[in-house]
Design an enzyme around this catalytic site. Structure first.
Site, PDB file in Angstrom:
ATOM      1  N   TYR A 169      45.252  42.972  48.878  1.00  0.00           N
ATOM      2  CA  TYR A 169      44.512  41.886  48.690  1.00  0.00           C
ATOM      3  C   TYR A 169      43.681  41.503  49.747  1.00  0.00           C
ATOM      4  O   TYR A 169      42.421  41.368  49.662  1.00  0.00           O
ATOM      5  CB  TYR A 169      45.563  40.775  48.216  1.00  0.00           C
ATOM      6  CG  TYR A 169      46.339  41.235  46.935  1.00  0.00           C
ATOM      7  CD1 TYR A 169      45.873  41.516  45.690  1.00  0.00           C
ATOM      8  CD2 TYR A 169      47.514  41.549  47.126  1.00  0.00           C
ATOM      9  CE1 TYR A 169      46.608  41.721  44.689  1.00  0.00           C
ATOM     10  CE2 TYR A 169      48.591  41.921  46.067  1.00  0.00           C
ATOM     11  CZ  TYR A 169      47.890  42.030  44.677  1.00  0.00           C
ATOM     12  OH  TYR A 169      48.609  42.485  43.750  1.00  0.00           O
ATOM     13  N   HIS A 212      44.811  36.837  42.905  1.00  0.00           N
ATOM     14  CA  HIS A 212      46.095  37.678  42.774  1.00  0.00           C
ATOM     15  C   HIS A 212      46.746  37.640  44.034  1.00  0.00           C
ATOM     16  O   HIS A 212      48.013  38.103  43.836  1.00  0.00           O
ATOM     17  CB  HIS A 212      45.503  39.065  42.532  1.00  0.00           C
ATOM     18  CG  HIS A 212      46.177  39.708  41.602  1.00  0.00           C
ATOM     19  ND1 HIS A 212      47.717  39.515  41.279  1.00  0.00           N
ATOM     20  CD2 HIS A 212      45.814  40.857  40.714  1.00  0.00           C
ATOM     21  CE1 HIS A 212      48.059  40.494  40.338  1.00  0.00           C
ATOM     22  NE2 HIS A 212      47.019  41.037  40.142  1.00  0.00           N
ATOM     23  N   PRO A 236      42.891  38.142  37.662  1.00  0.00           N
ATOM     24  CA  PRO A 236      43.056  38.194  36.269  1.00  0.00           C
ATOM     25  C   PRO A 236      42.649  37.186  35.644  1.00  0.00           C
ATOM     26  O   PRO A 236      42.856  36.142  36.315  1.00  0.00           O
ATOM     27  CB  PRO A 236      44.334  38.663  36.103  1.00  0.00           C
ATOM     28  CG  PRO A 236      44.793  38.986  37.531  1.00  0.00           C
ATOM     29  CD  PRO A 236      44.145  38.337  38.384  1.00  0.00           C
ATOM     30  N   SER A 255      51.712  48.246  35.849  1.00  0.00           N
ATOM     31  CA  SER A 255      52.519  47.768  36.950  1.00  0.00           C
ATOM     32  C   SER A 255      54.058  47.313  36.697  1.00  0.00           C
ATOM     33  O   SER A 255      54.272  47.132  35.394  1.00  0.00           O
ATOM     34  CB  SER A 255      51.641  46.601  37.255  1.00  0.00           C
ATOM     35  OG  SER A 255      52.515  45.650  37.515  1.00  0.00           O
ATOM     36  N   SER A 298      48.624  47.038  32.135  1.00  0.00           N
ATOM     37  CA  SER A 298      49.873  46.179  32.470  1.00  0.00           C
ATOM     38  C   SER A 298      50.142  45.686  31.260  1.00  0.00           C
ATOM     39  O   SER A 298      49.243  44.932  30.428  1.00  0.00           O
ATOM     40  CB  SER A 298      49.184  45.068  33.394  1.00  0.00           C
ATOM     41  OG  SER A 298      50.389  44.404  33.837  1.00  0.00           O
TER      42      SER A 298
END
Length: 636
Positions: free
Chosen positions: A117, A353, A130, A464, A564
């Site tokens: 990240y 995220h 997301p 994930s 996911s």
């Protein structure tokens, strides 16, 4: 465009656990309201294990089998043997990792936060954050929009009261407690840009925790205090009245969209940020946004589309706002949580995220959506409330130039993102469960089939998996492509194979997926372990082992399918951009009798097409159901 930093690229969906909150696998366990119980529970959670080196090396080679040539595999086999030999470099790095695991609460979490990240330099909009598309609301005007926004704010504050009083329903998976740490990082937090690396600040633990939310309308930011002087939250009516004041104070539509700066490449934004906060007024305004509990974006109506395209349009509105002409400036993309409510009934959210994965966000969403459905009983006393504060920005010619550049880049991103959000209405979890198959594994095999039919090859697939069984656990990767999935997709359209053979292969592929999922959630998958060994080599200043410089390793990390499962009780779907330039981002929420999907791709890649993969996925699901039903009938 995205190829430079493979570690950074891992950021895309790494954080949306696969088995969380689905069916029997995860159920909230309501506990007595004992203050500090989440913290006490954290202490007894086990530490994330470091898997055995030999096991990871063997499993890595098995993962490569369906995605690289026999020749490449032979070469990699030699490199892996050299790496794993007794007394070799792998053993030394493994010991370093084991030492790190003994000394820290979680050997992976800090490394993961940084590499996946904070060191990721692509924009957070589209490439990392997301979005969630919530069910369409009935309102079509500003009163309806503000009434819904007021209920939504009250619902988040209601959820926050459980976090603050440490009375959140504790979660468990298969009878094992899950780490609740992420819940404490979603509210009152924000990402801060840097020129080489970002940071995250959480203000909820400060001496005077924030008591305001940020509201943005027509690109203008306001702080709205949401607590009375006695500490009680404002009622829905009170919040509504305050939102009316904000609306009426921000009718001009020609304001500079300062928020669009947050959508830039992180290094570019880092430089612009340093320039922006040189001014005292700007710095105070930025701090007020960063410190706020969360942000509410009151969006202008977007261009109307057909009902068929509506979900896809809203998914894009959540991810990027539609461009500089529409709502892209009506955001602060660094803010951990931003709820978005359009005047036309569209609503959802986007989250940054670094702080958390999908399940804590979805728990909050389920709570808030239920809260908004309650009829309002309390009529507020008409106490005059202070005017919400408008945040001022002094726009220098330099900042104006930065804003123009950000607008151009955002519009390029908007034109590049191809998104299809659909509701697959034929069946949901009910069909796979009827045939004693995991719904998640069934959907993943349908994806494998759809991709194989389009490209006639298998690709590296990321799904994930949650590591929340462990203290401070984040995610690992379920490798959905296996030698068993390859055999199934090859057999499915092979006329020489009988239906019975096809079903056997499907069942075997589904079992292999379940096995890998189980392995991943118990900390025994390969991806984070390999990453840890690589980072340990960097930390030890040793030369990089050849295994990590090998083409096969790059192929393994080039996720053409980044996927996911993010289940929710709410009839919604999460969406995100692809992880690689020639890939897809696929997210799904399987309900009992239907499945919500989102599929993304980049228009700049001639080989990918979100609409085509989404249609192929629907077809694959139906073909697999028909195969199972025909074979079952034939047996009767």
């Amino acid at each position: 465009m995205l190829c430079g930093n493979m570690l950074g690229l891992l950021a895309k969906t790494m954080a949306l656990p696969v088995v969380a909150r689905s069916g029997r696998l995860l159920k909230p366990v309501l506990a007595a309201r004992v203050p500090g119980r989440c913290l006490l529970r954290q202490e007894v959670l086990p530490k994330l294990p470091v898997p055995p080196l030999q096991q990871t090396c063997e499993r890595y080679l098995a993962v490569l089998e369906p995605i690289v040539s026999e020749e490449e595999l032979q070469h990699t086999r030699q490199l892996v043997e050299e790496f794993a030999r007794a007394g070799g470099v792998g053993e030394r790095l493994q010991k370093g990792l084991e030492r790190r695991a003994r000394k820290t609460d979680n050997w992976l979490s800090e490394w993961w936060l940084q590499t996946a990240y904070l060191e990721f330099r692509m924009p957070v909009a589209v490439y990392s954050s997301p979005g969630v598309v919530l069910p369409r609301q009935e309102f079509q005007d500003r009163q309806g929009q503000m009434r819904y926004a007021a209920k939504l704010i009250a619902g988040v504050l209601d959820f926050k009261s459980m976090i603050d009083s440490d009375t959140l329903p504790l979660e468990s998976l298969g009878g094992k407690s899950l780490c609740m740490n992420q819940y404490y990082h979603v509210l009152s937090s924000c990402r801060i840009p840097g020129t080489k690396r970002d940071s995250v600040v959480n203000y909820s633990t400060s001496k005077t925790p924030p008591t305001h939310v940020t509201v943005v309308h027509n690109f203008q930011f306001f702080t709205l205090d949401v607590y009375n002087s006695d500490g009680s939250p404002l009622t829905v009516d009170q919040i509504y009245m305050q939102l009316e004041k904000i609306w009426n104070s921000s009718l001009q539509t020609n304001k500079e969209p300062v928020g669009i700066l947050t959508s830039q490449h992180r290094n570019t934004w880092g430089k612009a940020y340093a320039s922006l906060i040189k001014d005292k007024t700007n710095k105070e305004s930025v701090r007020a946004i960063q410190k706020s509990i969360f942000t509410v974006c009151l969006d202008a109506p977007m261009p109307r589309v057909s009902d068929e395209l509506y979900r896809s349009r809203v998914a894009m509105q959540m991810l990027h706002g539609g461009g500089s002409r529409w709502n892209s400036g009506n955001r602060w993309f660094d803010k951990t949580l931003q709820f978005i409510i359009g005047e036309d009934g569209s609503c959802g959210l986007i989250y940054e995220h670094a702080a958390a994965e999908g399940p804590p966000i979805m728990s909050l969403v389920d709570h808030v959506v239920n809260y908004t459905k309650k009829s309002e009983m309390v009529r507020s006393p008409m106490i005059p409330l202070p005017m919400p504060q408008k945040l001022r920005f002094n726009i220098t010619p330099e900042i104006k130039k930065d804003i123009e550049k950000a607008k151009q880049n955002m519009n390029i991103m908007v034109h590049d993102l191809d998104m299809k959000a659909i509701m697959f209405s034929h069946f949901g979890k009910n069909v796979p469960k009827l045939h004693k198959m995991s719904p998640d594994a069934f959907i993943q095999m349908a994806l494998q089939l759809a991709y194989f039919r389009m490209y006639h090859i298998c690709c590296s697939t990321y799904e994930s998996a949650s590591l929340r069984m462990y203290r401070l656990g984040r995610t690992d990767t379920i490798r959905s492509t296996s030698i068993d999935s390859l055999r199934f997709v090859q057999a499915m359209d092979d006329p020489s194979k009988s239906n019975t053979e096809k079903v056997e292969m499907l069942e075997k592929a589904v079992r292999a997926h379940r096995l890998y999922t189980d392995m991943a959630i118990h900390g025994q998958a390969i991806d984070r372990h390999l990453l840890g060994l690589k980072l340990q080599a960097i930390e030890d200043l040793t030369s990089m082992p050849e295994m990590f410089m090998d083409t096969a390793y790059a192929v393994a990390l080039h996720y053409n399918l980044s996927t996911s499962q993010v289940p929710a009780k709410t009839d919604c779907v999460m969406c995100f951009g692809p992880m690689v330039p020639d890939g897809y981002g696929v997210c799904y929420n399987p309900m009992e009798e239907h499945i919500n999907f989102s599929v993304s791709a980049f228009n700049s890649c001639a080989e990918t097409n979100a609409n085509k993969l989404a249609s192929g996925l629907e077809e694959a699901l139906l073909d697999m159901r028909d195969l199972l039903e025909q074979t079952t009938k034939a047996k009767l």
